[in-house]
Write an enzyme that holds these catalytic residues in place. Structure first.
Site, PDB file in Angstrom:
ATOM      1  N   ASP A 269       0.859  -1.185   0.000  1.00 61.15           N
ATOM      2  CA  ASP A 269       0.000   0.000   0.000  1.00 61.15           C
ATOM      3  C   ASP A 269       0.897   1.236   0.000  1.00 61.15           C
ATOM      4  O   ASP A 269       1.568   1.528   0.986  1.00 61.15           O
ATOM      5  CB  ASP A 269      -0.901  -0.015   1.235  1.00 61.15           C
ATOM      6  CG  ASP A 269      -1.953   1.090   1.212  1.00 61.15           C
ATOM      7  OD1 ASP A 269      -1.914   1.932   0.286  1.00 61.15           O
ATOM      8  OD2 ASP A 269      -2.804   1.116   2.126  1.00 61.15           O
TER       9      ASP A 269
ATOM     10  N   ASP B  63      -2.862   2.427  -6.101  1.00 56.48           N
ATOM     11  CA  ASP B  63      -1.782   2.469  -5.117  1.00 56.48           C
ATOM     12  C   ASP B  63      -1.639   1.206  -4.275  1.00 56.48           C
ATOM     13  O   ASP B  63      -0.855   1.168  -3.332  1.00 56.48           O
ATOM     14  CB  ASP B  63      -1.959   3.673  -4.191  1.00 56.48           C
ATOM     15  CG  ASP B  63      -3.317   3.669  -3.489  1.00 56.48           C
ATOM     16  OD1 ASP B  63      -4.190   2.880  -3.886  1.00 56.48           O
ATOM     17  OD2 ASP B  63      -3.498   4.476  -2.551  1.00 56.48           O
ATOM     18  N   GLU B  64      -2.397   0.161  -4.584  1.00 56.24           N
ATOM     19  CA  GLU B  64      -2.317  -1.069  -3.800  1.00 56.24           C
ATOM     20  C   GLU B  64      -2.182  -2.276  -4.718  1.00 56.24           C
ATOM     21  O   GLU B  64      -2.751  -2.312  -5.803  1.00 56.24           O
ATOM     22  CB  GLU B  64      -3.568  -1.244  -2.920  1.00 56.24           C
ATOM     23  CG  GLU B  64      -3.769  -0.138  -1.896  1.00 56.24           C
ATOM     24  CD  GLU B  64      -4.987  -0.393  -1.037  1.00 56.24           C
ATOM     25  OE1 GLU B  64      -5.186  -1.563  -0.621  1.00 56.24           O
ATOM     26  OE2 GLU B  64      -5.754   0.555  -0.779  1.00 56.24           O
TER      27      GLU B  64
END
Length: 435
Positions: free
Chosen positions: A9, A105-106
């Site tokens: 993350d 973003d993960e």
């Protein structure tokens, strides 16, 4: 063989990229926000300095500035964020091709087959014998630290990493040490680490589900894991059985290969309106704008047709409601918009003041559905070809090149290209009710 699954993350991702693009922002409270003049001015991301002042994602700009008068507000640069996201995935790809994105973003990574890339940590890789032989916590932490440190040293952004034996626990782990930390949830420690966490931390537990579980006495993941299966199924149906699997660490879902989107569960977009919508026509126009994006993304993803339409509404008091309905399989904007509009009319009667709307579709058939005689007689195939032609024209000449009449009624919506200007995580409607 025991799986090794990582969830990465990227910390304060948008704000972190903005600081790389603008070094003078280093050490200052920064928030990436939408356009205030169009009333889309909410906080999309914030730096650690801003977070310490109490600013939260979703705050309005005026709320954020009240918490932090020195706040620096910047507009988002989505192309730059996409570029950095690709660079991060390129680092992950050094270790595995099993990289499943969860938003920009993960990511989940399965590095089980890649253990030979990592040397043994402290001379000890396993503990136990036979079926009780497990990777040591130190070795798992070393794997997470290795990848995390490469991202930081090469790109200047930080990432929090959770390491575990399944996807759900790995995601829980990435939230435990932020920013820039590695957390290990292994067979050796998972009950001590996980079972005391609030049930709301579990993947797919939204506000309404949390309220139901807490009312039944299951306010922690451990209490849910120990719950009676029949009681949970009676209260939540099949979804409850899924949550029990997650809570108990029994999730066996694979990490998909990089670029494989076959298991995408839903496609949706939402928008905050420049002014409150107080009449049905204004609501219908925005629902068509959203449905244009959703239908185009569905066709682009090559997932076939969808059989469920979801509606999300936020009013001027910031109260939210959701609804969903099974529909005839479709990928047409007009049908998606009409279903969403009918849901709205059933839920809301004048007077109303709508601040934000969202449309999502799910239940993809992956091209397996057959058109009925009625659908063929109704020119469904012809309308689909027309919408695909519009997709091609817009791809070449821009969103505003072709517009529906209802959207053209409002000049501000003619350039509102939601599909290419909104980057969101996969939509989640686990708390929606079918009506």
């Amino acid at each position: 063989m025991e799986r090794i699954v990582l969830h990465s993350d990227l910390n304060n991702f948008y704000a972190s990229v903005e600081k790389i693009l603008n070094p003078e922002l280093a050490g200052k409270p920064v928030a990436v926000c939408g356009n205030e003049e169009e009333r889309r001015g909410i906080v999309l991301a914030k730096s650690e300095e801003a977070k310490k002042t109490g600013i939260k994602t979703g705050d309005t700009v005026w709320q954020a500035r009240r918490k932090c008068p020195a706040l620096i507000v910047v507009r988002p640069h989505f192309k730059e964020y996409m570029a950095y996201s690709r660079k991060v995935k390129a680092i992950y790809a050094r270790y595995t091709d099993l990289i499943e994105g969860y938003g920009i973003d993960e990511c989940w990574l399965d590095v089980t087959r890649s253990t030979k890339i990592f040397p043994e940590y402290g001379g000890e890789k396993y503990v136990g014998e036979g079926e009780e032989r497990h990777f040591t916590d130190g070795y798992l932490r070393f794997i997470g630290d290795t990848i995390r440190n490469e991202v930081k040293s090469e790109l200047g952004v930080t990432v929090s990493v959770g390491v575990s034996f399944n996807k759900v626990y790995a995601k829980l782990g990435s939230d435990l040490k932020k920013p820039d930390g590695t957390s290990v949830i292994s067979y050796l420690n998972y009950k001590n680490v996980i079972f005391g966490l609030p049930v709301r931390d579990l993947l797919m537990v939204g506000g309404a589900t949390e309220a139901k579980l807490c009312a039944m006495g299951y306010n922690t993941i451990g209490k849910l894991a120990a719950a009676d299966d029949g009681r949970i199924f009676k209260a939540l149906g099949k979804f409850g059985s899924t949550l029990l699997t997650y809570a108990r660490g029994e999730d066996a879902s694979p990490v998909r290969q990089l670029g494989d989107d076959r298991e995408l569960k839903s496609i949706g977009n939402s928008t905050t309106c420049p002014k409150d919508l107080t009449d049905y026509n204004g609501v219908k126009r925005v629902l068509f704008v959203l449905s244009e994006s959703v239908a185009a993304r569905l066709r682009e993803a090559d997932l076939g047709l969808a059989d469920t339409v979801h509606l999300w509404v936020r009013d001027s008091s910031l109260n939210s409601e959701q609804a969903q309905r099974k529909v005839r399989h479709t990928c047409l904007c007009e049908e998606i918009a009409e279903h969403a509009f009918n849901l709205f009319k059933e839920k809301f009667k004048p007077p109303f003041a709508v601040r934000a709307l969202g449309v999502t579709v799910s239940g993809f058939d992956c091209g397996k559905s057959q058109l009925t005689f009625d659908e063929t007689a109704g020119d469904y195939a012809k309308r689909e070809r027309a919408e695909r032609c519009v997709d091609a024209i817009r791809k070449k000449h821009g969103y505003a090149a072709v517009q529906r009449g209802i959207i053209a009624e409002d000049p501000t919506e003619m350039t509102n290209d939601i599909k290419n200007s909104h980057l969101i995580k996969p939509a989640r409607f686990d708390d929606g009710e079918e009506i």
